[in-house]
Design a protein around this motif. Structure first.
Motif, PDB file in Angstrom:
ATOM      1  N   UNK A 126       0.830  -1.208   0.000  1.00 25.19           N
ATOM      2  CA  UNK A 126       0.000   0.000   0.000  1.00 25.19           C
ATOM      3  C   UNK A 126       0.862   1.254   0.000  1.00 25.19           C
ATOM      4  N   UNK A 127       0.349   2.277  -0.677  1.00 30.41           N
ATOM      5  CA  UNK A 127       1.022   3.581  -0.742  1.00 30.41           C
ATOM      6  C   UNK A 127       0.027   4.660  -0.342  1.00 30.41           C
ATOM      7  N   UNK A 128       0.450   5.508   0.579  1.00 31.87           N
ATOM      8  CA  UNK A 128      -0.339   6.666   1.018  1.00 31.87           C
ATOM      9  C   UNK A 128       0.298   7.915   0.426  1.00 31.87           C
ATOM     10  N   UNK A 129      -0.518   8.739  -0.205  1.00 32.56           N
ATOM     11  CA  UNK A 129      -0.032   9.974  -0.835  1.00 32.56           C
ATOM     12  C   UNK A 129      -0.840  11.130  -0.269  1.00 32.56           C
ATOM     13  N   UNK A 130      -0.177  11.977   0.521  1.00 33.70           N
ATOM     14  CA  UNK A 130      -0.800  13.166   1.076  1.00 33.70           C
ATOM     15  C   UNK A 130      -0.556  14.297   0.069  1.00 33.70           C
ATOM     16  N   UNK A 131      -1.563  14.627  -0.726  1.00 31.10           N
ATOM     17  CA  UNK A 131      -1.385  15.599  -1.810  1.00 31.10           C
ATOM     18  C   UNK A 131      -1.241  17.026  -1.289  1.00 31.10           C
ATOM     19  N   UNK A 135       3.634  14.555   0.433  1.00 28.12           N
ATOM     20  CA  UNK A 135       4.362  13.546   1.180  1.00 28.12           C
ATOM     21  C   UNK A 135       3.781  12.188   0.817  1.00 28.12           C
ATOM     22  N   UNK A 136       4.640  11.200   0.703  1.00 20.55           N
ATOM     23  CA  UNK A 136       4.127   9.856   0.462  1.00 20.55           C
ATOM     24  C   UNK A 136       4.822   8.876   1.391  1.00 20.55           C
ATOM     25  N   UNK A 137       4.081   7.843   1.770  1.00 20.68           N
ATOM     26  CA  UNK A 137       4.622   6.794   2.628  1.00 20.68           C
ATOM     27  C   UNK A 137       4.229   5.442   2.073  1.00 20.68           C
ATOM     28  N   UNK A 138       5.183   4.520   2.040  1.00 23.83           N
ATOM     29  CA  UNK A 138       4.952   3.185   1.501  1.00 23.83           C
ATOM     30  C   UNK A 138       5.001   2.176   2.641  1.00 23.83           C
ATOM     31  N   UNK A 139       3.963   1.362   2.728  1.00 22.01           N
ATOM     32  CA  UNK A 139       3.845   0.367   3.787  1.00 22.01           C
ATOM     33  C   UNK A 139       4.638  -0.882   3.393  1.00 22.01           C
ATOM     34  N   UNK A 140       5.956  -0.785   3.504  1.00 23.57           N
ATOM     35  CA  UNK A 140       6.836  -1.893   3.137  1.00 23.57           C
ATOM     36  C   UNK A 140       7.879  -2.073   4.225  1.00 23.57           C
ATOM     37  N   UNK A 141       8.292  -3.310   4.441  1.00 24.69           N
ATOM     38  CA  UNK A 141       9.270  -3.579   5.498  1.00 24.69           C
ATOM     39  C   UNK A 141      10.682  -3.220   5.082  1.00 24.69           C
TER      40      UNK A 141
END
Length: 313
Positions: A126-131, A135-141
């Motif tokens: 999953x990828x979260x993108x705060x437009x 800012x973006x955050x990737x749910x990866x280990x």
């Protein structure tokens, strides 16, 4: 839906796309299962899984995307064993040793023959993108997996400049200060019970779990010159996590109050509404508290330094 890990990146001059345009470009890079001879493939898939068909969800400026990655698992030992058997048979029948290039050609042949029969492993990221914050955050280990997803996003959008989020004060320095000096800790920040300490030399790494990080023994380790490369932290009434020296946030556990707020929302047993409710609450909590972390570490690198007043917000 709730993220467990977060690799954070700053977006620079990201393209502005309306919903129709974004849906179109995502559709062009939609996930398709591996073909018989392909080793790996990645594409976009509905975040809601089988419950939905949308390739993205947008709520109050927060975008949720999900990449699906498939790869064939073909152990090197299996290939090596088959190559050895075939090479031995050829050498016996022809009465000579195979040259190095012949073995390499044989290895390629074996790999191509065995690949379609290899086990297929799938993974969703999953990828979260705060437009609004860009800012973006990737749910990866791992950082490597996160950057694969960003490469897919870059390919999808045509171009995208992304850099790892960085702070004026290095996370290792900030964590070491918080650990060694209780008075330096921001008002709402609580030290947890997990730490990793690194030495400047070759003295190895000290790891502690379920330990008192304010103990005399811990202070002695810090006084010897070790620095905190990982530290368990809690943002009061929000979530607990382990902060890494590259600013990655791992092992996230959201506070029960936030989970309860999500569970009490009326979703009418609609899986899409449930997903969007959880995502929005999570994204708002993450965005607000990443802002706090940046402030506590002097602001974002490349930006004017924040005023040193860690206890007020």
């Amino acid at each position: 839906m709730w993220f467990r890990n977060l690799n954070l990146y700053r977006l620079h001059d990201a393209p502005q796309l309306d919903a129709a345009a974004l849906g179109q470009v995502l559709g062009e890079q939609a996930f398709r299962p591996l073909g018989g001879s392909e080793a790996r493939r990645m594409g976009w898939t509905p975040p809601a899984g089988r419950a939905g068909t949308q390739l993205f969800h947008e709520l109050q400026g927060h975008l949720l995307l999900t990449a699906q990655r498939q790869e064939r698992i073909l152990p090197a030992s299996v290939v090596r064993e088959e190559v050895d058997e075939r090479a031995e048979a050829i050498e016996t029948s022809e009465g000579r040793k195979l040259r190095r290039q012949e073995r390499l050609t044989l290895k390629e042949q074996v790999f191509e023959e065995l690949l379609p029969r290899a086990f297929v492993r799938s993974q969703r990221v999953d990828l979260w993108w705060d437009t609004k914050r860009q800012l973006t955050g990737v749910n990866a280990s791992s950082r490597k997996r996160a950057e694969e997803v960003l490469d897919l996003l870059r390919e999808t959008l045509g171009s995208l400049k992304v850099t790892p989020l960085a702070t004026q004060t290095l996370p290792m320095r900030a964590m070491t200060e918080w650990l060694g000096n209780a008075s330096s800790r921001p008002a709402d920040l609580i030290i947890g019970d997990q730490v990793e300490l690194k030495a400047k030399g070759d003295d190895g790494v000290v790891r502690g779990r379920q330990v008192d990080l304010d103990s005399d023994e811990m202070q002695q380790l810090l006084e010897s010159g070790r620095q905190a490369s990982k530290l368990a932290l809690q943002l009061e009434d929000r979530f607990t996590f382990v902060l890494h020296d590259d600013l990655a946030i791992k092992s996230i556990r959201f506070d029960d109050r936030l989970i309860d707020e999500a569970s009490q929302a009326d979703d009418g047993d609609d899986a899409i509404i449930r997903l969007e409710t959880d995502f929005l609450l999570m994204a708002q909590a993450l965005g607000d508290n990443i802002d706090r972390l940046l402030e506590w570490m002097g602001g974002e690198a490349g930006q004017p330094a924040a005023s040193p007043n860690p206890g007020s917000f």
